[in-house]
Scaffold this active site. Structure first.
Site, mmCIF file in Angstrom:
data_model
loop_
_atom_site.group_PDB
_atom_site.id
_atom_site.type_symbol
_atom_site.label_atom_id
_atom_site.label_comp_id
_atom_site.label_asym_id
_atom_site.label_seq_id
_atom_site.Cartn_x
_atom_site.Cartn_y
_atom_site.Cartn_z
ATOM 1 N N CYS A 248 -46.517 8.839 -21.474
ATOM 2 C CA CYS A 248 -46.408 10.142 -22.136
ATOM 3 C C CYS A 248 -46.385 9.988 -23.659
ATOM 4 O O CYS A 248 -47.393 9.656 -24.256
ATOM 5 C CB CYS A 248 -45.215 10.907 -21.596
ATOM 6 S SG CYS A 248 -45.360 12.693 -21.834
ATOM 7 N N HIS A 332 -46.353 11.248 -15.735
ATOM 8 C CA HIS A 332 -45.094 10.568 -15.400
ATOM 9 C C HIS A 332 -45.208 9.904 -14.030
ATOM 10 O O HIS A 332 -44.999 10.557 -13.002
ATOM 11 C CB HIS A 332 -43.936 11.567 -15.392
ATOM 12 C CG HIS A 332 -43.542 12.049 -16.746
ATOM 13 N ND1 HIS A 332 -42.286 11.844 -17.284
ATOM 14 C CD2 HIS A 332 -44.242 12.710 -17.691
ATOM 15 C CE1 HIS A 332 -42.232 12.368 -18.496
ATOM 16 N NE2 HIS A 332 -43.413 12.906 -18.756
ATOM 17 N N GLU A 334 -43.208 7.980 -12.641
ATOM 18 C CA GLU A 334 -41.903 7.961 -11.974
ATOM 19 C C GLU A 334 -41.596 9.302 -11.324
ATOM 20 O O GLU A 334 -40.586 9.437 -10.615
ATOM 21 C CB GLU A 334 -40.805 7.604 -12.976
ATOM 22 C CG GLU A 334 -40.387 8.716 -13.923
ATOM 23 C CD GLU A 334 -41.392 9.018 -15.019
ATOM 24 O OE1 GLU A 334 -41.208 10.029 -15.735
ATOM 25 O OE2 GLU A 334 -42.366 8.259 -15.177
#
Length: 360
Positions: A248, A332, A334
């Site tokens: 990001c 993202h 995750e």
């Protein structure tokens, strides 16, 4: 009865609702998120610092709040706008979302047509807004909003000291904290990595001198081109052979350090349903995203290729170096909240780390 609250936009529009959260006011950039759950992870994501989140899902707060669901040590968003904030909670929740908003001093407003607001943001782009206790002197309030608002610099949320996670794990990773999420740290620790989290101002010479097995550049809020210290440090890291992974904001700073420019998207990419194409394989993944800027990729550097591309607007979603173990993604991997489709990127990073570790 709940207090009346007002949502004032910098274009002069005023929405009337009722108070949720803390009994205070707040000025922010207004953004929307289409997630149906995971609101605690979203509200505690440091990338949302300085932003007020419009949740388009009609009910938020259904299953309460639990500390272990947070992505940082507190709620980071500057405000919450919902159609309805519920007072429900699940069996394992610690409290209601209302109590959590009060705890972290986050103001909010409910009774708003959030989907209409989302359409406004899509049409008009960046909107500065205020959750206010008053609907008087609107023109004066708008003037003050524009004067006081500034995109959040990462120095407000970066760690103040070096923090270590996964002690005694095999591979040593240095992470620059631009606004890191706990899920990123957890994914690395699960892969036998000891993570050392550094304040973003830390000179790259310190990290290079400690001979880490890999570098990570975290997500974070604000305009990436303002972060001249971080850009300088990443340029230095790129002079080494150490594997590097940017996420990001980390992706954007890597892009600038690599010679590219960034630009602001019209309304940003936010939510758990953003489709991206992996240019290196032709595969398509659904990703979680939260960003307002993107890297303007061109063909000036033949050693860098497109890693991912956003299917909706063709904006760049990732960079991959052809001559060194360096890559980055705009989304993202995750997730939290969101799909797990791209967690394999942590495995790719670990593969690079292991290969580098074997040569040391």
């Amino acid at each position: 009865m709940p207090n009346t609250k007002y949502l004032i936009l910098d274009n002069g529009m005023v929405f009337t609702g009722t108070e949720v959260g803390a009994q205070t006011e707040s000025i922010f950039e207004i953004v929307y998120n289409v997630s149906t759950n995971g609101y605690a992870a979203i509200l505690s994501d440091p990338s949302y610092y300085g932003q007020g989140i419009v949740f388009t899902y009609p009910q938020i707060g259904n299953y309460g709040y639990k500390n272990e669901k947070l992505e940082s040590d507190r709620f980071a968003a500057s405000g919450i706008i919902v159609n309805e904030l519920t007072t429900g909670n699940s069996q394992d929740s610690e409290d209601t979302l209302q109590k959590a908003l009060e705890k972290y001093n986050i103001p909010g407003i409910q009774g708003i047509d959030t989907r209409y607001l989302a359409k406004l943001i899509r049409k008009n782009g960046t909107i500065i807004a205020k959750i206010s206790n008053s609907n008087k002197n609107i023109s004066k309030q708008i003037k003050e909003m524009k004067e006081k608002y500034h995109p959040t610099p990462i120095e407000l949320i970066t760690t103040k000291t070096v923090k270590k996670f996964g002690l005694k794990n095999k591979y040593k990773i240095a992470a620059y904290d631009f606004g890191i999420k706990q899920s990123i740290i957890d994914n690395l620790v699960e892969r036998d990595c000891e993570v050392h989290l550094y304040p973003f101002q830390t000179d790259a010479k310190v990290l290079i001198g400690k001979k880490y097995d890999g570098f990570l550049l975290s997500p974070g809020p604000g305009d990436p081109e303002e972060n001249v210290v971080a850009i300088k440090n990443v340029k230095a890291l790129l002079q080494t052979k150490t594997p590097l992974f940017g996420i990001c904001m980390g992706h954007q700073i890597l892009g600038i350090a690599s010679g590219y420019k960034t630009a602001k998207l019209g309304h940003g990419h936010r939510g758990p349903n953003q489709p991206v194409l992996q240019n290196t394989t032709g595969k398509i993944f659904i990703t979680a995203q939260n960003h307002g800027y993107y890297v303007k990729l061109d063909n000036t550097n033949k050693n860098i290729g497109k890693f991912f591309t956003n299917i909706d607007d063709d904006s760049n979603e990732g960079l991959i170096y052809k001559n060194k173990p360096v890559f980055s993604v705009q989304f993202h991997p995750e997730a939290s909240a969101g799909p797990n489709d791209t967690k394999f990127l942590f495995d790719l990073f670990l593969k690079n780390v292991k290969e580098y570790y074997a040569t040391k």
